[in-house]
Write a protein that holds these residues in place. Structure first.
Motif, mmCIF file in Angstrom:
data_model
loop_
_atom_site.group_PDB
_atom_site.id
_atom_site.type_symbol
_atom_site.label_atom_id
_atom_site.label_comp_id
_atom_site.label_asym_id
_atom_site.label_seq_id
_atom_site.Cartn_x
_atom_site.Cartn_y
_atom_site.Cartn_z
ATOM 1 N N ASN A 7 0.834 -1.192 0.000
ATOM 2 C CA ASN A 7 0.000 0.000 0.000
ATOM 3 C C ASN A 7 0.872 1.246 0.000
ATOM 4 O O ASN A 7 1.985 1.233 0.521
ATOM 5 N N TYR A 43 -3.099 -0.334 6.255
ATOM 6 C CA TYR A 43 -3.414 -1.378 5.282
ATOM 7 C C TYR A 43 -4.592 -0.973 4.397
ATOM 8 O O TYR A 43 -4.783 -1.511 3.318
ATOM 9 N N VAL A 298 -0.643 -9.770 6.368
ATOM 10 C CA VAL A 298 -1.281 -8.593 6.942
ATOM 11 C C VAL A 298 -2.653 -8.933 7.494
ATOM 12 O O VAL A 298 -3.513 -9.448 6.783
ATOM 13 N N ILE A 300 -5.856 -7.170 8.779
ATOM 14 C CA ILE A 300 -6.486 -5.859 8.813
ATOM 15 C C ILE A 300 -7.396 -5.795 10.031
ATOM 16 O O ILE A 300 -8.332 -6.586 10.183
#
Length: 306
Positions: A7, A43, A298, A300
């Motif tokens: 990102n 994120y 990741v 979130i």
């Protein structure tokens, strides 16, 4: 070491002076040259809150252990403790005679430790109403550029070319001279080593107890810029920014450059921060922050601010 750019966030706060994960890595803070501090879900590029109250550039920030508060420091010589959810300043700590360059909470978030261009490190008891520092460390002969704090140690880096480690259990100060102005200090995740970034385009890995040099990492360029470095969470790679706009990644053991990731070509990559438990890295260059990692790693998290 295989990182992808997950990102990119345009922070819209002038130049980003520092980027920092919160305690569990689900959010991050960005410190802006526009005097603002911002809280993000990095994120999702989701801006959660903007904190305004400093009179000059915000230079560093740190989240408390329960993520209810943030402490920030500024070129306005002050340290501010913020209520995360309301966005209001809870305390303003004034005592430094010059810009406050770096700030950290201790493990229980009962003490704030700040370093300044006035060559001092100040410790503040944030649970009491006392507005004066409870301790001032004056051993440095030049500006403090970087600090790290554990449950019983304070680690400082200074332009006087020395790394100092204060052991709070026995009130000792251990100093290691590295021969160049220090821009960044950090502990390895196992707590046994100290990573020292300096203005001679070299990063050194020192044994914490003996001061012996265990490794040296070169190839990036720092010149006179305050470039941050760190060890990845799994303790097998060393990371650093560079004035060339790249995130350098070295093998910790053999010192070889294994990857270079470009953030913004030819624009200084000055700040980076490693996720507390995963191999995810935040980098800041000019006005943008990038999230690097493996897509599957990741998690979130939900939004913390109403």
């Amino acid at each position: 070491m295989d990182l992808n750019c997950l990102n990119t966030i345009d922070c819209q706060q002038g130049a980003v002076r520092a980027v920092r994960f919160n305690v569990d890595g689900s959010y991050c803070m960005t410190c802006g040259s526009d005097k603002k501090l911002k809280l993000w879900n990095p994120y999702r590029s989701l801006l959660l809150k903007t904190y305004g109250g400093h009179g000059n550039e915000v230079l560093d920030a740190c989240g408390s252990c329960d993520s209810s508060q943030i402490v920030s420091c500024s070129a306005d010589k002050s340290v501010i403790i913020w209520d995360v959810s309301t966005g209001q300043p809870l305390r303003r700590l004034r005592g430094h005679a010059s810009s406050v360059t770096c700030v950290k909470y201790n493990e229980e978030s009962s003490i704030v430790v700040s370093g300044s261009l006035d060559n001092t490190v100040m410790c503040w008891d944030v649970k009491s109403r006392n507005t004066n520092p409870i301790q001032t460390l004056k051993e440095a002969k030049d500006c403090i550029t970087s600090i790290q704090v554990t449950d019983h140690e304070i680690l400082t880096g200074s332009v006087d070319c020395s790394v100092r480690r204060y052991d709070l259990r026995n009130a000792n100060c251990y100093a290691d001279f590295v021969g160049a102005a220090i821009t960044s200090v950090s502990f390895s995740h196992d707590g046994q080593c100290i990573l020292v970034g300096s203005a001679d385009n070299t990063i050194r890995l020192l044994d914490k107890n003996s001061g012996e040099m265990l490794g040296e990492y070169v190839g990036h360029r720092t010149d006179d810029m305050n470039i941050e470095s760190a060890i990845i969470t799994s303790d097998n790679h060393v990371l650093s920014g560079s004035i060339t706009g790249e995130l350098f990644c070295w093998d910790l053991v053999n010192g070889n450059v294994v990857q270079k990731y470009t953030h913004t070509p030819k624009k200084v990559l000055n700040s980076l921060n490693v996720h507390p438990t995963q191999d995810i890295v935040l980098t800041a260059s000019v006005q943008t922050v990038k999230v690097w990692g493996k897509a599957e790693s990741v998690n979130i998290e939900k939004n913390p601010v109403n």
